[in-house]
Write a protein that holds these residues in place. Structure first.
Motif, PDB file in Angstrom:
ATOM      1  N   SER A  44       7.473   9.356  -2.493  1.00  0.00           N
ATOM      2  CA  SER A  44       8.760   8.799  -2.049  1.00  0.00           C
ATOM      3  C   SER A  44       9.335   7.596  -2.575  1.00  0.00           C
ATOM      4  O   SER A  44      10.406   7.327  -2.986  1.00  0.00           O
ATOM      5  CB  SER A  44       8.404   8.516  -0.559  1.00  0.00           C
ATOM      6  OG  SER A  44       9.666   7.758   0.129  1.00  0.00           O
ATOM      7  N   ALA A  45       8.231   6.521  -2.999  1.00  0.00           N
ATOM      8  CA  ALA A  45       8.621   5.325  -3.822  1.00  0.00           C
ATOM      9  C   ALA A  45       9.114   5.852  -5.223  1.00  0.00           C
ATOM     10  O   ALA A  45      10.223   5.334  -5.583  1.00  0.00           O
ATOM     11  CB  ALA A  45       7.383   4.694  -3.613  1.00  0.00           C
ATOM     12  N   ASP A  46       8.455   6.844  -5.881  1.00  0.00           N
ATOM     13  CA  ASP A  46       9.028   7.245  -7.008  1.00  0.00           C
ATOM     14  C   ASP A  46      10.387   7.691  -6.905  1.00  0.00           C
ATOM     15  O   ASP A  46      11.207   7.591  -7.925  1.00  0.00           O
ATOM     16  CB  ASP A  46       8.028   8.347  -7.637  1.00  0.00           C
ATOM     17  CG  ASP A  46       6.796   7.612  -8.165  1.00  0.00           C
ATOM     18  OD1 ASP A  46       6.487   6.606  -8.385  1.00  0.00           O
ATOM     19  OD2 ASP A  46       5.962   8.430  -8.265  1.00  0.00           O
ATOM     20  N   GLN A 110      15.461  -3.545 -16.970  1.00  0.00           N
ATOM     21  CA  GLN A 110      13.798  -3.428 -17.033  1.00  0.00           C
ATOM     22  C   GLN A 110      13.271  -4.510 -15.900  1.00  0.00           C
ATOM     23  O   GLN A 110      12.538  -3.981 -15.385  1.00  0.00           O
ATOM     24  CB  GLN A 110      13.368  -3.683 -18.466  1.00  0.00           C
ATOM     25  CG  GLN A 110      13.720  -2.753 -19.588  1.00  0.00           C
ATOM     26  CD  GLN A 110      13.362  -1.427 -19.127  1.00  0.00           C
ATOM     27  OE1 GLN A 110      12.114  -1.210 -18.856  1.00  0.00           O
ATOM     28  NE2 GLN A 110      14.229  -0.449 -19.132  1.00  0.00           N
ATOM     29  N   ASN A 111      13.715  -5.619 -16.044  1.00  0.00           N
ATOM     30  CA  ASN A 111      13.296  -6.416 -14.852  1.00  0.00           C
ATOM     31  C   ASN A 111      13.544  -6.059 -13.631  1.00  0.00           C
ATOM     32  O   ASN A 111      12.889  -6.150 -12.734  1.00  0.00           O
ATOM     33  CB  ASN A 111      13.743  -8.208 -15.146  1.00  0.00           C
ATOM     34  CG  ASN A 111      13.335  -8.641 -16.559  1.00  0.00           C
ATOM     35  OD1 ASN A 111      12.565  -8.118 -16.904  1.00  0.00           O
ATOM     36  ND2 ASN A 111      14.244  -9.561 -17.028  1.00  0.00           N
ATOM     37  N   LYS A 112      14.926  -5.597 -13.263  1.00  0.00           N
ATOM     38  CA  LYS A 112      15.014  -5.246 -11.873  1.00  0.00           C
ATOM     39  C   LYS A 112      14.166  -3.973 -11.529  1.00  0.00           C
ATOM     40  O   LYS A 112      13.651  -3.755 -10.342  1.00  0.00           O
ATOM     41  CB  LYS A 112      16.465  -4.747 -11.945  1.00  0.00           C
ATOM     42  CG  LYS A 112      17.377  -5.914 -11.556  1.00  0.00           C
ATOM     43  CD  LYS A 112      18.764  -5.468 -11.410  1.00  0.00           C
ATOM     44  CE  LYS A 112      19.747  -6.721 -11.374  1.00  0.00           C
ATOM     45  NZ  LYS A 112      21.095  -6.204 -10.960  1.00  0.00           N
ATOM     46  N   LEU A 113      13.785  -3.136 -12.341  1.00  0.00           N
ATOM     47  CA  LEU A 113      13.123  -1.896 -12.002  1.00  0.00           C
ATOM     48  C   LEU A 113      11.556  -2.350 -11.894  1.00  0.00           C
ATOM     49  O   LEU A 113      11.060  -1.953 -10.838  1.00  0.00           O
ATOM     50  CB  LEU A 113      13.047  -1.087 -13.266  1.00  0.00           C
ATOM     51  CG  LEU A 113      14.273  -0.195 -13.493  1.00  0.00           C
ATOM     52  CD1 LEU A 113      14.237   0.707 -14.824  1.00  0.00           C
ATOM     53  CD2 LEU A 113      14.582   0.751 -12.211  1.00  0.00           C
ATOM     54  N   LEU A 114      11.282  -3.533 -12.562  1.00  0.00           N
ATOM     55  CA  LEU A 114       9.843  -3.747 -12.499  1.00  0.00           C
ATOM     56  C   LEU A 114       9.623  -4.448 -11.052  1.00  0.00           C
ATOM     57  O   LEU A 114       8.839  -4.118 -10.379  1.00  0.00           O
ATOM     58  CB  LEU A 114       9.263  -4.987 -13.556  1.00  0.00           C
ATOM     59  CG  LEU A 114       8.955  -4.276 -14.717  1.00  0.00           C
ATOM     60  CD1 LEU A 114       8.565  -5.328 -15.941  1.00  0.00           C
ATOM     61  CD2 LEU A 114       7.802  -3.299 -14.761  1.00  0.00           C
ATOM     62  N   LYS A 115      10.638  -5.175 -10.690  1.00  0.00           N
ATOM     63  CA  LYS A 115      10.715  -5.874  -9.425  1.00  0.00           C
ATOM     64  C   LYS A 115      10.705  -4.891  -8.106  1.00  0.00           C
ATOM     65  O   LYS A 115       9.939  -4.906  -7.378  1.00  0.00           O
ATOM     66  CB  LYS A 115      11.787  -6.801  -9.379  1.00  0.00           C
ATOM     67  CG  LYS A 115      11.708  -7.694  -7.919  1.00  0.00           C
ATOM     68  CD  LYS A 115      13.015  -8.569  -7.999  1.00  0.00           C
ATOM     69  CE  LYS A 115      13.006  -9.202  -6.826  1.00  0.00           C
ATOM     70  NZ  LYS A 115      14.085 -10.420  -6.614  1.00  0.00           N
ATOM     71  N   LYS A 116      11.729  -3.818  -8.481  1.00  0.00           N
ATOM     72  CA  LYS A 116      11.644  -2.816  -7.476  1.00  0.00           C
ATOM     73  C   LYS A 116      10.390  -2.027  -7.333  1.00  0.00           C
ATOM     74  O   LYS A 116       9.880  -1.623  -6.290  1.00  0.00           O
ATOM     75  CB  LYS A 116      12.846  -1.958  -7.727  1.00  0.00           C
ATOM     76  CG  LYS A 116      13.273  -1.009  -6.840  1.00  0.00           C
ATOM     77  CD  LYS A 116      13.798  -1.434  -5.470  1.00  0.00           C
ATOM     78  CE  LYS A 116      14.371  -0.621  -4.391  1.00  0.00           C
ATOM     79  NZ  LYS A 116      15.262  -1.080  -3.579  1.00  0.00           N
ATOM     80  N   GLU A 118       7.270  -2.912  -7.877  1.00  0.00           N
ATOM     81  CA  GLU A 118       6.311  -3.698  -7.283  1.00  0.00           C
ATOM     82  C   GLU A 118       6.722  -3.927  -5.794  1.00  0.00           C
ATOM     83  O   GLU A 118       5.893  -3.877  -4.746  1.00  0.00           O
ATOM     84  CB  GLU A 118       6.304  -5.163  -7.876  1.00  0.00           C
ATOM     85  CG  GLU A 118       5.375  -6.122  -7.213  1.00  0.00           C
ATOM     86  CD  GLU A 118       5.323  -7.373  -7.833  1.00  0.00           C
ATOM     87  OE1 GLU A 118       5.037  -8.467  -7.055  1.00  0.00           O
ATOM     88  OE2 GLU A 118       5.414  -7.559  -9.199  1.00  0.00           O
ATOM     89  N   GLU A 119       7.989  -3.987  -5.447  1.00  0.00           N
ATOM     90  CA  GLU A 119       8.520  -4.050  -3.868  1.00  0.00           C
ATOM     91  C   GLU A 119       7.914  -2.846  -3.187  1.00  0.00           C
ATOM     92  O   GLU A 119       7.536  -2.767  -2.130  1.00  0.00           O
ATOM     93  CB  GLU A 119       9.635  -4.260  -3.884  1.00  0.00           C
ATOM     94  CG  GLU A 119      10.477  -4.195  -2.606  1.00  0.00           C
ATOM     95  CD  GLU A 119      12.191  -4.425  -2.795  1.00  0.00           C
ATOM     96  OE1 GLU A 119      12.744  -3.422  -2.212  1.00  0.00           O
ATOM     97  OE2 GLU A 119      12.585  -5.223  -3.385  1.00  0.00           O
ATOM     98  N   LEU A 120       8.177  -1.747  -3.897  1.00  0.00           N
ATOM     99  CA  LEU A 120       7.995  -0.079  -3.322  1.00  0.00           C
ATOM    100  C   LEU A 120       6.338  -0.072  -3.245  1.00  0.00           C
ATOM    101  O   LEU A 120       5.943   0.631  -2.137  1.00  0.00           O
ATOM    102  CB  LEU A 120       8.638   0.701  -4.030  1.00  0.00           C
ATOM    103  CG  LEU A 120      10.162   0.716  -3.845  1.00  0.00           C
ATOM    104  CD1 LEU A 120      10.805   1.814  -4.921  1.00  0.00           C
ATOM    105  CD2 LEU A 120      10.735   0.826  -2.588  1.00  0.00           C
ATOM    106  N   TYR A 121       5.898  -0.364  -4.345  1.00  0.00           N
ATOM    107  CA  TYR A 121       4.375   0.012  -4.241  1.00  0.00           C
ATOM    108  C   TYR A 121       3.302  -1.029  -3.675  1.00  0.00           C
ATOM    109  O   TYR A 121       2.349  -0.566  -3.193  1.00  0.00           O
ATOM    110  CB  TYR A 121       3.856   0.039  -5.858  1.00  0.00           C
ATOM    111  CG  TYR A 121       4.153   1.513  -6.671  1.00  0.00           C
ATOM    112  CD1 TYR A 121       5.447   1.925  -6.399  1.00  0.00           C
ATOM    113  CD2 TYR A 121       3.335   2.105  -7.266  1.00  0.00           C
ATOM    114  CE1 TYR A 121       5.846   3.087  -7.271  1.00  0.00           C
ATOM    115  CE2 TYR A 121       3.632   3.219  -7.971  1.00  0.00           C
ATOM    116  CZ  TYR A 121       4.773   3.667  -8.066  1.00  0.00           C
ATOM    117  OH  TYR A 121       5.130   4.759  -8.450  1.00  0.00           O
ATOM    118  N   GLN A 122       3.588  -2.352  -3.560  1.00  0.00           N
ATOM    119  CA  GLN A 122       2.801  -3.319  -3.058  1.00  0.00           C
ATOM    120  C   GLN A 122       2.380  -2.772  -1.697  1.00  0.00           C
ATOM    121  O   GLN A 122       1.041  -2.747  -1.403  1.00  0.00           O
ATOM    122  CB  GLN A 122       3.573  -4.593  -2.874  1.00  0.00           C
ATOM    123  CG  GLN A 122       2.703  -5.844  -2.555  1.00  0.00           C
ATOM    124  CD  GLN A 122       1.456  -6.049  -3.431  1.00  0.00           C
ATOM    125  OE1 GLN A 122       1.803  -5.916  -4.666  1.00  0.00           O
ATOM    126  NE2 GLN A 122       0.502  -6.597  -2.935  1.00  0.00           N
TER     127      GLN A 122
END
Length: 171
Positions: A44-46, A110-116, A118-122
């Protein structure tokens, strides 16, 4: 006297063996890659991450199309000779600025995707970790390793806790 020394040595060996057994360590391992690949929350996160990425890329594509249109227009004007040298330099500077904006946006994506990500997976990874810790406590494990990292060179299948972790996670 000799019999006493033999008895003391035997008693010492027996006490040592009991101490070793009392402090026996229990190890297990899981395959985190397999678990995460099958976890519905990760799927779902993916999907959410992919939709977010597409949204960001669409905006970037619009910026590139605008740049290409402006570049084509400038090339046509330059070929027609309708621009003075000053106007030409000004238009080139504008295109250069537009190109830098596009490059900055690519980094921002790239930065927004990394942040998102992390937000979803954490929260998902925290849940898996909490369940794994609880399993370790319940089962009396000293350590539980991750076999997907290649750090385990040999392990008895009876120590594989992957299926137990999957069932506790509802997979």
């Amino acid at each position: 006297m000799r019999k006493t020394i033999t008895n003391i040595a035997s008693l010492f060996c027996l006490i040592s063996l009991m101490a070793i057994n009392a402090n026996a360590q229990k190890f297990g391992y899981v395959n985190s890659t397999e678990i995460l690949a099958e976890l519905p929350a990760i799927k779902s996160a993916d999907s959410e991450l992919e939709a977010y990425q597409q949204q960001l890329v669409t905006k970037g594509e619009q910026m590139v199309k605008s740049f290409e249109a402006n570049y084509t227009k400038l090339a046509e004007q330059a070929q027609a000779g309708t621009l003075s040298n000053v106007q030409m330099q000004q238009k080139e500077a504008e295109l250069s600025q537009e190109q830098q904006t596009i490059q900055a946006y690519e980094v921002e994506i790239q930065n927004k995707l990394l942040k998102k990500r992390e937000e979803l997976y954490q929260p998902i990874l925290e849940n898996v970790n909490n369940v794994l810790k609880a399993m370790g406590d319940e089962g009396g494990y000293t350590m539980i390793f991750d076999s997907s990292t290649g750090g385990i060179l040999h392990a008895d299948d009876t120590n594989d806790l992957t299926s137990t972790l999957k069932s506790k996670l509802g997979i």
